[in-house]
Design a protein around this motif. Structure first.
Motif, PDB file in Angstrom:
ATOM      1  N   GLY A   1      67.453 111.242  41.672  1.00  0.00           N
ATOM      2  CA  GLY A   1      67.362 110.893  43.083  1.00  0.00           C
ATOM      3  C   GLY A   1      66.136 111.542  43.692  1.00  0.00           C
ATOM      4  O   GLY A   1      65.209 111.924  42.991  1.00  0.00           O
ATOM      5  N   GLU A   2      66.155 111.660  44.990  1.00  0.00           N
ATOM      6  CA  GLU A   2      65.016 112.270  45.671  1.00  0.00           C
ATOM      7  C   GLU A   2      64.971 113.781  45.483  1.00  0.00           C
ATOM      8  O   GLU A   2      63.912 114.384  45.510  1.00  0.00           O
ATOM      9  CB  GLU A   2      65.069 111.940  47.163  1.00  0.00           C
ATOM     10  N   ILE A   3      66.128 114.407  45.333  1.00  0.00           N
ATOM     11  CA  ILE A   3      66.183 115.850  45.171  1.00  0.00           C
ATOM     12  C   ILE A   3      65.942 116.198  43.705  1.00  0.00           C
ATOM     13  O   ILE A   3      66.501 115.577  42.810  1.00  0.00           O
ATOM     14  CB  ILE A   3      67.548 116.412  45.625  1.00  0.00           C
ATOM     15  N   LYS A   4      65.089 117.188  43.508  1.00  0.00           N
ATOM     16  CA  LYS A   4      64.821 117.660  42.152  1.00  0.00           C
ATOM     17  C   LYS A   4      65.405 119.052  41.989  1.00  0.00           C
ATOM     18  O   LYS A   4      65.713 119.743  42.958  1.00  0.00           O
ATOM     19  CB  LYS A   4      63.319 117.685  41.897  1.00  0.00           C
ATOM     20  N   ALA A   5      65.554 119.451  40.772  1.00  0.00           N
ATOM     21  CA  ALA A   5      66.128 120.760  40.469  1.00  0.00           C
ATOM     22  C   ALA A   5      65.295 121.897  41.046  1.00  0.00           C
ATOM     23  O   ALA A   5      65.811 122.982  41.290  1.00  0.00           O
ATOM     24  CB  ALA A   5      66.290 120.940  38.970  1.00  0.00           C
ATOM     25  N   TRP A   6      64.002 121.669  41.268  1.00  0.00           N
ATOM     26  CA  TRP A   6      63.174 122.712  41.888  1.00  0.00           C
ATOM     27  C   TRP A   6      63.813 123.134  43.213  1.00  0.00           C
ATOM     28  O   TRP A   6      63.917 124.318  43.512  1.00  0.00           O
ATOM     29  CB  TRP A   6      61.749 122.225  42.157  1.00  0.00           C
ATOM     30  N   ASP A   7      64.221 122.151  44.009  1.00  0.00           N
ATOM     31  CA  ASP A   7      64.806 122.419  45.331  1.00  0.00           C
ATOM     32  C   ASP A   7      66.184 123.070  45.221  1.00  0.00           C
ATOM     33  O   ASP A   7      66.502 123.992  45.974  1.00  0.00           O
ATOM     34  CB  ASP A   7      64.923 121.116  46.131  1.00  0.00           C
ATOM     35  N   ILE A   8      66.975 122.592  44.296  1.00  0.00           N
ATOM     36  CA  ILE A   8      68.317 123.142  44.129  1.00  0.00           C
ATOM     37  C   ILE A   8      68.245 124.596  43.675  1.00  0.00           C
ATOM     38  O   ILE A   8      68.962 125.456  44.185  1.00  0.00           O
ATOM     39  CB  ILE A   8      69.128 122.288  43.144  1.00  0.00           C
TER      40      ILE A   8
ATOM     41  N   TYR B   1      56.434 124.882  41.156  1.00  0.00           N
ATOM     42  CA  TYR B   1      57.719 124.645  41.816  1.00  0.00           C
ATOM     43  C   TYR B   1      58.897 125.442  41.261  1.00  0.00           C
ATOM     44  O   TYR B   1      59.926 125.555  41.925  1.00  0.00           O
ATOM     45  CB  TYR B   1      58.072 123.159  41.756  1.00  0.00           C
ATOM     46  N   GLY B   2      58.779 125.971  40.062  1.00  0.00           N
ATOM     47  CA  GLY B   2      59.876 126.727  39.466  1.00  0.00           C
ATOM     48  C   GLY B   2      60.076 128.066  40.161  1.00  0.00           C
ATOM     49  O   GLY B   2      59.123 128.656  40.669  1.00  0.00           O
ATOM     50  N   VAL B   3      61.314 128.542  40.190  1.00  0.00           N
ATOM     51  CA  VAL B   3      61.575 129.838  40.797  1.00  0.00           C
ATOM     52  C   VAL B   3      61.082 130.939  39.857  1.00  0.00           C
ATOM     53  O   VAL B   3      61.015 130.746  38.643  1.00  0.00           O
ATOM     54  CB  VAL B   3      63.076 130.032  41.138  1.00  0.00           C
ATOM     55  N   PRO B   4      60.719 132.111  40.411  1.00  0.00           N
ATOM     56  CA  PRO B   4      60.257 133.216  39.568  1.00  0.00           C
ATOM     57  C   PRO B   4      61.310 133.617  38.531  1.00  0.00           C
ATOM     58  O   PRO B   4      62.512 133.497  38.767  1.00  0.00           O
ATOM     59  CB  PRO B   4      60.022 134.352  40.567  1.00  0.00           C
ATOM     60  N   ASP B   5      60.823 134.086  37.408  1.00  0.00           N
ATOM     61  CA  ASP B   5      61.691 134.556  36.316  1.00  0.00           C
ATOM     62  C   ASP B   5      62.660 133.487  35.825  1.00  0.00           C
ATOM     63  O   ASP B   5      63.796 133.778  35.456  1.00  0.00           O
ATOM     64  CB  ASP B   5      62.461 135.816  36.732  1.00  0.00           C
ATOM     65  N   SER B   6      62.202 132.253  35.827  1.00  0.00           N
ATOM     66  CA  SER B   6      62.991 131.157  35.261  1.00  0.00           C
ATOM     67  C   SER B   6      62.378 130.791  33.908  1.00  0.00           C
ATOM     68  O   SER B   6      61.304 131.278  33.549  1.00  0.00           O
ATOM     69  CB  SER B   6      62.986 129.945  36.186  1.00  0.00           C
ATOM     70  N   ILE B   7      63.062 129.943  33.193  1.00  0.00           N
ATOM     71  CA  ILE B   7      62.581 129.461  31.897  1.00  0.00           C
ATOM     72  C   ILE B   7      62.606 127.944  31.930  1.00  0.00           C
ATOM     73  O   ILE B   7      63.533 127.336  32.480  1.00  0.00           O
ATOM     74  CB  ILE B   7      63.474 129.995  30.753  1.00  0.00           C
ATOM     75  N   LEU B   8      61.591 127.335  31.325  1.00  0.00           N
ATOM     76  CA  LEU B   8      61.543 125.882  31.211  1.00  0.00           C
ATOM     77  C   LEU B   8      61.569 125.520  29.732  1.00  0.00           C
ATOM     78  O   LEU B   8      60.846 126.103  28.929  1.00  0.00           O
ATOM     79  CB  LEU B   8      60.277 125.311  31.849  1.00  0.00           C
ATOM     80  N   ILE B   9      62.420 124.569  29.397  1.00  0.00           N
ATOM     81  CA  ILE B   9      62.528 124.079  28.024  1.00  0.00           C
ATOM     82  C   ILE B   9      62.187 122.596  28.026  1.00  0.00           C
ATOM     83  O   ILE B   9      62.749 121.816  28.801  1.00  0.00           O
ATOM     84  CB  ILE B   9      63.948 124.303  27.472  1.00  0.00           C
ATOM     85  N   ASP B  10      61.248 122.224  27.168  1.00  0.00           N
ATOM     86  CA  ASP B  10      60.858 120.819  27.050  1.00  0.00           C
ATOM     87  C   ASP B  10      61.859 120.047  26.201  1.00  0.00           C
ATOM     88  O   ASP B  10      62.386 120.565  25.216  1.00  0.00           O
ATOM     89  CB  ASP B  10      59.483 120.704  26.398  1.00  0.00           C
ATOM     90  N   LYS B  11      62.089 118.807  26.598  1.00  0.00           N
ATOM     91  CA  LYS B  11      62.890 117.887  25.792  1.00  0.00           C
ATOM     92  C   LYS B  11      61.987 117.252  24.744  1.00  0.00           C
ATOM     93  O   LYS B  11      60.806 117.041  25.024  1.00  0.00           O
ATOM     94  CB  LYS B  11      63.471 116.777  26.669  1.00  0.00           C
ATOM     95  N   PRO B  12      62.486 116.909  23.625  1.00  0.00           N
ATOM     96  CA  PRO B  12      63.830 117.190  23.132  1.00  0.00           C
ATOM     97  C   PRO B  12      63.943 118.664  22.730  1.00  0.00           C
ATOM     98  O   PRO B  12      62.956 119.303  22.362  1.00  0.00           O
ATOM     99  CB  PRO B  12      63.980 116.272  21.937  1.00  0.00           C
ATOM    100  N   PHE B  13      65.143 119.179  22.811  1.00  0.00           N
ATOM    101  CA  PHE B  13      65.382 120.564  22.434  1.00  0.00           C
ATOM    102  C   PHE B  13      66.664 120.637  21.619  1.00  0.00           C
ATOM    103  O   PHE B  13      67.436 119.681  21.566  1.00  0.00           O
ATOM    104  CB  PHE B  13      65.490 121.467  23.663  1.00  0.00           C
ATOM    105  N   VAL B  14      66.852 121.762  20.969  1.00  0.00           N
ATOM    106  CA  VAL B  14      68.094 121.982  20.222  1.00  0.00           C
ATOM    107  C   VAL B  14      68.942 122.960  21.026  1.00  0.00           C
ATOM    108  O   VAL B  14      68.404 123.782  21.784  1.00  0.00           O
ATOM    109  CB  VAL B  14      67.828 122.517  18.799  1.00  0.00           C
ATOM    110  N   PRO B  15      70.252 122.884  20.914  1.00  0.00           N
ATOM    111  CA  PRO B  15      71.129 123.756  21.702  1.00  0.00           C
ATOM    112  C   PRO B  15      70.802 125.245  21.565  1.00  0.00           C
ATOM    113  O   PRO B  15      70.974 126.003  22.520  1.00  0.00           O
ATOM    114  CB  PRO B  15      72.527 123.432  21.167  1.00  0.00           C
TER     115      PRO B  15
END
Length: 73
Positions: free
Chosen positions: A9-16, A43-57
């Motif tokens: 939708g219009e809201i992205k996880a950055w905002d949440i 846009y990411g919050v400080p001390d966050s982690i980003l994982i690119d898809k595809p990823f493994v659990p």
């Protein structure tokens, strides 16, 4: 918090994540994305982690452990 950046939708996880961090400043945040990695620095919050898809659990488990261990005294 583990969330896909694009929620359909219009809201992205950055905002949440930003709103969640305002209420819970130490909340660990992990973003997953297939196309928005270049936006994480802006846009990411400080001390966050980003994982690119595809990823493994195991990548999610490792990221959670890393963030939780940073919080431990």
């Amino acid at each position: 918090m583990v969330t896909d950046v694009n929620l359909g939708g219009e809201i992205k996880a950055w905002d949440i994540a930003l709103t969640a961090r305002e209420r819970f400043p130490t909340l660990p945040v992990i973003y997953v994305t297939g196309d928005s990695a270049d936006e994480w620095a802006a846009y990411g919050v400080p001390d966050s982690i980003l994982i690119d898809k595809p990823f493994v659990p195991a990548q999610i488990v490792t990221a959670i452990a890393k963030l939780l261990n940073k919080r431990a005294p």
